[in-house]
Design an enzyme around this catalytic site. Structure first.
Site, PDB file in Angstrom:
ATOM      1  N   PRO A   2      70.704  49.822  34.332  1.00 48.70           N
ATOM      2  CA  PRO A   2      70.840  50.766  35.433  1.00 48.70           C
ATOM      3  C   PRO A   2      69.405  51.328  35.733  1.00 48.70           C
ATOM      4  O   PRO A   2      68.832  51.815  34.931  1.00 48.70           O
ATOM      5  CB  PRO A   2      71.808  51.474  35.086  1.00 48.70           C
ATOM      6  CG  PRO A   2      72.007  51.487  33.684  1.00 48.70           C
ATOM      7  CD  PRO A   2      71.659  50.273  33.205  1.00 48.70           C
ATOM      8  N   GLU A   3      68.773  51.045  37.014  1.00 45.71           N
ATOM      9  CA  GLU A   3      67.571  51.752  37.508  1.00 45.71           C
ATOM     10  C   GLU A   3      67.935  53.053  38.377  1.00 45.71           C
ATOM     11  O   GLU A   3      69.115  53.292  38.490  1.00 45.71           O
ATOM     12  CB  GLU A   3      66.735  50.726  38.106  1.00 45.71           C
ATOM     13  CG  GLU A   3      66.274  49.755  37.270  1.00 45.71           C
ATOM     14  CD  GLU A   3      64.814  49.258  37.512  1.00 45.71           C
ATOM     15  OE1 GLU A   3      64.173  49.743  38.150  1.00 45.71           O
ATOM     16  OE2 GLU A   3      64.595  47.949  37.287  1.00 45.71           O
TER      17      GLU A   3
END
Ligand SMILES: [Zn+2]
Length: 274
Positions: A2-3
């Site tokens: 996840p960014e």
């Protein structure tokens, strides 16, 4: 992994069902994630109302009544799944479950367990070991070409590595750095201190644009989450260079290249990025 946009989407999704609600039930099914959970973790959260959900870099800050901040990081593979009602089936990677007085439950699932959770007094947030050194938020006005130029001055590290340095700008990851460097026409290998001011003037808006577009795509994905599997934060985005090795550059049609920089894949166009 996840960014920032995925984390922001997760924060927004959780906020819809948690803000203003009381955590009536919470269960930690193991004593640790990446780090041990704090002492009396579940007992300290249980019964408190959620006042607000904020984000700093890739950390979600769940502000609880009575002055306690529940810090959540999704790590490499963490995700939050929302359910109506307490889940009947609990999977091997469902590590923390919590439910509100309104009947919604959230399940924190993390197969690789690089995620973390902590409980912090609000006054200790600025000095918390994971938050203290973080640079400006990329979407804040405080992150400007002038600020970036000052931070990059005399740096010999490649531009790609400099942007991944969380003390310089917080929350940027591999995917959006590749995309922003492409849009700004900057070679990811160029020494950071030698990128011209006019390129930096393009880069900062490019970083904000790629993040905002992804957050927007995430927001659209939230609208259907109840109908689908309740999983927050992962959505489809179309990239211009990321994961497009060998495919035609969207600008010049020459093949997108992939190289490895500090152990991570970099995708770029050797013609458009100088
Ligand atoms: Zn090109």
């Amino acid at each position: 992994m996840p960014e920032l946009p995925e984390v922001e989407t997760t924060r927004r999704g959780l906020a819809l069902k948690l803000e203003g609600r009381r955590i009536e039930r919470i269960e930690a099914r193991r004593p640790d994630l990446r780090f041990p959970l704090p002492p009396d973790f579940a007992a300290r959260i249980r019964g408190r109302r959620v006042e607000a959900l904020d984000r700093r870099a890739k950390y979600i800050l769940i502000r609880l009544e009575g002055g306690l901040v529940w810090l959540v990081h999704l790590g490499m593979s963490g995700r939050m799944v929302l359910r109506q009602g307490w889940p009947n089936e609990i999977g091997p990677h469902d590590h923390v479950l919590f439910g509100t007085d309104e009947g919604w439950a959230a399940v924190y699932n993390d197969p690789r367990r690089f995620g973390m959770m902590d409980l912090i007094e609000p006054a200790d947030l600025p000095t918390h070991k994971l938050l203290a050194g973080l640079g400006p938020e990329p979407l804040d006005d405080a992150f400007s070409p002038a600020v970036l130029a000052a931070a990059l001055k005399d740096r010999k590290t490649p531009m790609k590595a400099a942007l991944l340095d969380q003390t310089l700008v917080a929350g940027l990851g591999n995917i959006y750095v590749c995309e922003a460097l492409f849009r700004a026409g900057i070679d990811p290998r160029r020494p950071a201190g030698r990128v011209k001011p006019e390129k930096l003037a393009k880069l900062v808006p490019a970083i904000k644009a790629v993040l905002r577009e992804a957050v927007k795509a995430g927001g659209s994905s939230l609208r259907d989450y109840v109908q689908s599997d309740g999983e927050l934060g992962y959505f489809q985005t179309r990239f211009r260079v990321y994961d497009r090795e060998g495919q035609a550059c969207v600008t010049c049609r020459r093949p997108v290249r992939r190289i490895v920089q500090s152990g991570r894949s970099t995708f770029y166009c050797g013609t458009c990025q100088r």
